[in-house]
Design a protein around this motif. Structure first.
Motif, short mmCIF file in Angstrom:
data_model
loop_
_atom_site.label_atom_id
_atom_site.label_comp_id
_atom_site.label_asym_id
_atom_site.label_seq_id
_atom_site.Cartn_x
_atom_site.Cartn_y
_atom_site.Cartn_z
N ALA A 143 0.89 -1.17 0.00
CA ALA A 143 0.00 0.00 0.00
C ALA A 143 0.92 1.21 0.00
CB ALA A 143 -0.90 0.00 1.23
N ALA A 144 0.92 1.95 -1.09
CA ALA A 144 1.92 3.02 -1.26
C ALA A 144 1.24 4.30 -1.75
CB ALA A 144 2.98 2.58 -2.26
N PRO A 145 1.80 5.42 -1.39
CA PRO A 145 1.24 6.68 -1.90
C PRO A 145 1.74 7.04 -3.30
CG PRO A 145 2.98 7.12 -0.27
CD PRO A 145 2.87 5.63 -0.38
N LYS A 146 2.86 6.44 -3.70
CA LYS A 146 3.51 6.84 -4.97
C LYS A 146 4.13 5.65 -5.67
CE LYS A 146 5.29 11.41 -4.18
NZ LYS A 146 6.03 12.06 -3.23
N ARG A 147 4.26 5.76 -6.97
CA ARG A 147 5.00 4.71 -7.70
C ARG A 147 5.71 5.32 -8.90
NH1 ARG A 147 2.50 0.61 -11.86
NH2 ARG A 147 4.42 -0.40 -12.52
N THR A 148 6.96 4.96 -9.05
CA THR A 148 7.68 5.36 -10.26
C THR A 148 7.68 4.16 -11.21
OG1 THR A 148 9.06 6.90 -9.03
CG2 THR A 148 9.89 6.19 -11.18
N ASP A 149 7.14 4.39 -12.41
CA ASP A 149 7.10 3.33 -13.41
C ASP A 149 8.54 3.04 -13.83
OD1 ASP A 149 7.09 1.98 -15.91
OD2 ASP A 149 5.02 2.60 -16.25
N PRO A 150 9.02 1.79 -13.64
CA PRO A 150 10.43 1.51 -13.94
C PRO A 150 10.77 1.64 -15.42
CG PRO A 150 9.24 -0.54 -13.47
CD PRO A 150 8.29 0.59 -13.20
N HIS A 151 9.77 1.57 -16.29
CA HIS A 151 10.06 1.63 -17.72
C HIS A 151 10.10 3.05 -18.26
CE1 HIS A 151 8.40 -2.69 -17.65
NE2 HIS A 151 9.69 -2.65 -17.34
N THR A 152 9.24 3.92 -17.72
CA THR A 152 9.20 5.30 -18.24
C THR A 152 9.88 6.29 -17.30
OG1 THR A 152 7.14 5.79 -17.09
CG2 THR A 152 6.94 4.85 -19.31
N GLY A 153 10.07 5.91 -16.03
CA GLY A 153 10.67 6.83 -15.06
C GLY A 153 9.68 7.84 -14.52
N GLU A 154 8.42 7.75 -14.97
CA GLU A 154 7.42 8.72 -14.52
C GLU A 154 6.87 8.32 -13.14
OE1 GLU A 154 3.40 10.77 -16.27
OE2 GLU A 154 4.71 9.70 -17.66
N THR A 155 6.68 9.34 -12.27
CA THR A 155 6.17 9.05 -10.93
C THR A 155 4.70 9.42 -10.83
OG1 THR A 155 8.35 9.38 -9.97
CG2 THR A 155 6.48 9.54 -8.46
N TYR A 156 3.90 8.51 -10.26
CA TYR A 156 2.46 8.72 -10.11
C TYR A 156 2.12 8.77 -8.62
CZ TYR A 156 2.48 7.18 -14.96
OH TYR A 156 2.75 7.06 -16.30
N SER A 157 1.14 9.60 -8.25
CA SER A 157 0.68 9.67 -6.86
C SER A 157 -0.77 9.24 -6.80
CB SER A 157 0.77 11.11 -6.33
OG SER A 157 2.11 11.51 -6.30
N VAL A 198 -0.63 3.30 -9.23
CA VAL A 198 0.04 3.04 -7.95
C VAL A 198 -0.56 1.81 -7.26
CG1 VAL A 198 0.67 3.99 -5.69
CG2 VAL A 198 0.48 5.52 -7.66
N MET A 199 -1.88 1.79 -7.12
CA MET A 199 -2.52 0.77 -6.29
C MET A 199 -3.22 -0.34 -7.11
SD MET A 199 -1.89 1.20 -3.07
CE MET A 199 -3.16 0.27 -2.20
N GLY A 200 -3.13 -0.27 -8.42
CA GLY A 200 -3.70 -1.33 -9.26
C GLY A 200 -2.75 -2.52 -9.31
N GLY A 201 -2.96 -3.39 -10.31
CA GLY A 201 -2.24 -4.66 -10.31
C GLY A 201 -1.02 -4.74 -11.21
N GLU A 202 -0.65 -3.61 -11.86
CA GLU A 202 0.45 -3.68 -12.83
C GLU A 202 1.74 -4.23 -12.22
OE1 GLU A 202 1.09 -0.69 -16.31
OE2 GLU A 202 2.37 -0.02 -14.67
N ASP A 203 2.07 -3.73 -11.03
CA ASP A 203 3.34 -4.16 -10.42
C ASP A 203 3.27 -5.62 -9.95
OD1 ASP A 203 6.04 -3.58 -9.44
OD2 ASP A 203 5.15 -3.86 -7.45
N TRP A 204 2.11 -6.04 -9.46
CA TRP A 204 1.92 -7.45 -9.06
C TRP A 204 2.20 -8.35 -10.28
CZ3 TRP A 204 -3.62 -9.85 -8.19
CH2 TRP A 204 -3.50 -11.13 -7.65
N LEU A 205 1.61 -7.98 -11.42
CA LEU A 205 1.83 -8.74 -12.66
C LEU A 205 3.31 -8.76 -13.04
CD1 LEU A 205 0.58 -10.20 -15.14
CD2 LEU A 205 0.19 -7.95 -16.16
#
Ligand code: NAD
Length: 395
Positions: A143-157, A198-205
């Motif tokens: 459970a996180a407030p932020k995520r940086t997409d490792p492929h694009t480097g873009e940070t989402y809140s 951030v809180m969806g399933g992309e990183d789990w996948l």
């Protein structure tokens, strides 16, 4: 130094190492008391988001009730100068202490689970901690407030907002017991998609794909991610809000993962868990008042459970089934650990209390004290058995 709570809104910026140890000790004791109740169980487990809340409880259950080797990934703050570490840091240290005492293999990694580097480091840790073995359970509990997409480097809140129209409901300041109404503006399209990122399933996948490519997932393995639905009362800010959209995405990814694991007989489940006081849920408007009433009713009913009790029951539900594919689920394929919370009598009584609740009757009609106690306990404060006057030099 004597460590005291320093609370800022819904977060406490200090944590007590002895108190966090006591929390973990209690959960370990609970898990050991339930050891051997299932004939089957996981033996090699990865928990992503393993230092607090449901992830920590999953790791403790796997290790101490089932004797599993565990690798845990979390993102916690060590102490620095006069600042204590975060609660999750101390929880993790306590987990390691008790795991070593019980000769249970473990490795813990501290860093950003969303990054490619952390995934690579985790694979190495799995190979070292579980030599020649593969994972039979992977729990995704970030459970996180932020995520940086490792492929694009873009940070989402991520944001906790309604969708489509403003939302106005009662909310409580759980420190004072004062009830006021909270108004939330609807999220923009950009905020909705950022919350899903951030809180969806992309990183789990991504984790499952990386583990599979590295041949680290055993046949018939299970992977779990956690969700919440709750009653209509909270739908605007939860189920039908930005976080709910992220949870819909988590469910969609569960179906994708399920397909990806079918060749090895594996299974992905979403477990819908009970609302509990954790660092994440304390941040959601309306939810602390809902939980305070819920706690009161469920405690009266004898059906209240904390994180470790929920996870113990979840593991039983999975491993007492004839096989991992036959776990009882709802119409959408989800495991429902919120069954006791959503029981009709509890929810109808809750609605009645909600309609009359005010600052004047909050102590009488809710378990706001239980909420507050649980909140402080998250950071290791207010527990019996802990000497809070101790001068701590090694925090
Ligand atoms: P929590 O805040 O207690 O735990 C979050 C965990 O994620 C911690 O271990 C933290 O270190 C880790 N984390 C955060 N950012 C990270 C990062 N970038 N890299 C690695 N680790 C990171 O949260 P929780 O309430 O236990 O929530 C866990 C899951 O359970 C969430 O999916 C949540 O929606 C779900 N859930 C919670 C409740 C509830 O009432 N608390 C109810 C149902 C479902």
């Amino acid at each position: 130094m004597v460590i005291e709570p320093k609370v800022k809104g819904f977060i406490c910026i200090t944590a007590h190492p002895d108190g966090c140890d006591e929390n973990v000790r209690r959960a370990v004791e609970y898990s050991l008391a339930h050891k051997g109740e299932s004939k089957d169980g996981p033996k090699n487990v990865l928990v992503i988001g393993s230092s607090t809340g449901y992830g920590l409880a999953s790791r403790i259950t796997a290790a101490f009730s089932f004797g599993a080797a565990t690798v845990g990934v979390a993102y916690e703050r060590p102490s620095s100068g006069k600042r204590t570490a975060s609660a999750g840091w101390y929880n993790n240290a306590a987990f390691e202490k008790y795991a070593a005492k019980h000769s249970l293999p473990f490795a813990s990694l501290n860093g950003d689970a969303f990054s490619d580097e952390m995934k690579v480091q985790t694979m190495e840790a799995i190979r070292k901690t579980m030599p020649g073995q593969k994972l039979d359970l992977i729990v995704y509990s970030v459970a996180a407030p932020k995520r940086t997409d490792p492929h694009t480097g873009e940070t989402y809140s991520s944001v906790l907002k309604p969708i489509g129209k403003p939302y106005c409901e009662k909310s409580v300041d759980f420190h004072t017991g004062k009830i006021s109404s909270v108004s939330l503006d609807p999220a923009t399209e950009e905020e909705i998609s950022a919350t899903i990122k951030v809180m969806g399933g992309e990183d789990w996948l991504m984790w499952i794909n990386a583990l599979k490519e590295n041949d680290l997932i055993a046949e018939n393995a299970v992977t779990l991610a956690y969700s919440y639905i709750g009653p209509e009362l909270t739908h605007a800010v939860y189920k039908d809000g930005t976080i709910g959209k992220a949870k819909d995405d988590l469910e969609e990814k569960a179906r994708e993962i399920d397909k990806a694991l079918s060749s090895i007989g594996g299974k992905a489940y979403i477990s819908v868990n009970k609302a509990l006081v954790t660092q994440s849920s304390a941040a959601i408007p309306v939810v602390p008042l809902y939980i305070s009433i819920l706690y009161r009713l469920m405690k009266e009913n004898g059906t209240h459970e904390n994180c470790i009790m929920q996870m113990n029951r979840l593991f039983h539900r999975i491993y007492d089934s004839s096989d991992v594919k036959s776990v009882p689920v709802d119409d959408c394929g989800r495991i429902r650990m919120d069954d006791l919370e959503m029981a009709e009598d509890i929810q109808s009584r809750l609605k009645d209390v909600w309609s009359v609740i005010s600052s004047d009757n909050i102590d009488e009609l809710t378990d706001i004290k239980g909420y507050r106690d649980d909140f402080y306990a998250l950071f290791g404060f207010g527990l019996d058995n802990v000497d809070y006057t101790r001068d701590i030099t090694d925090f």
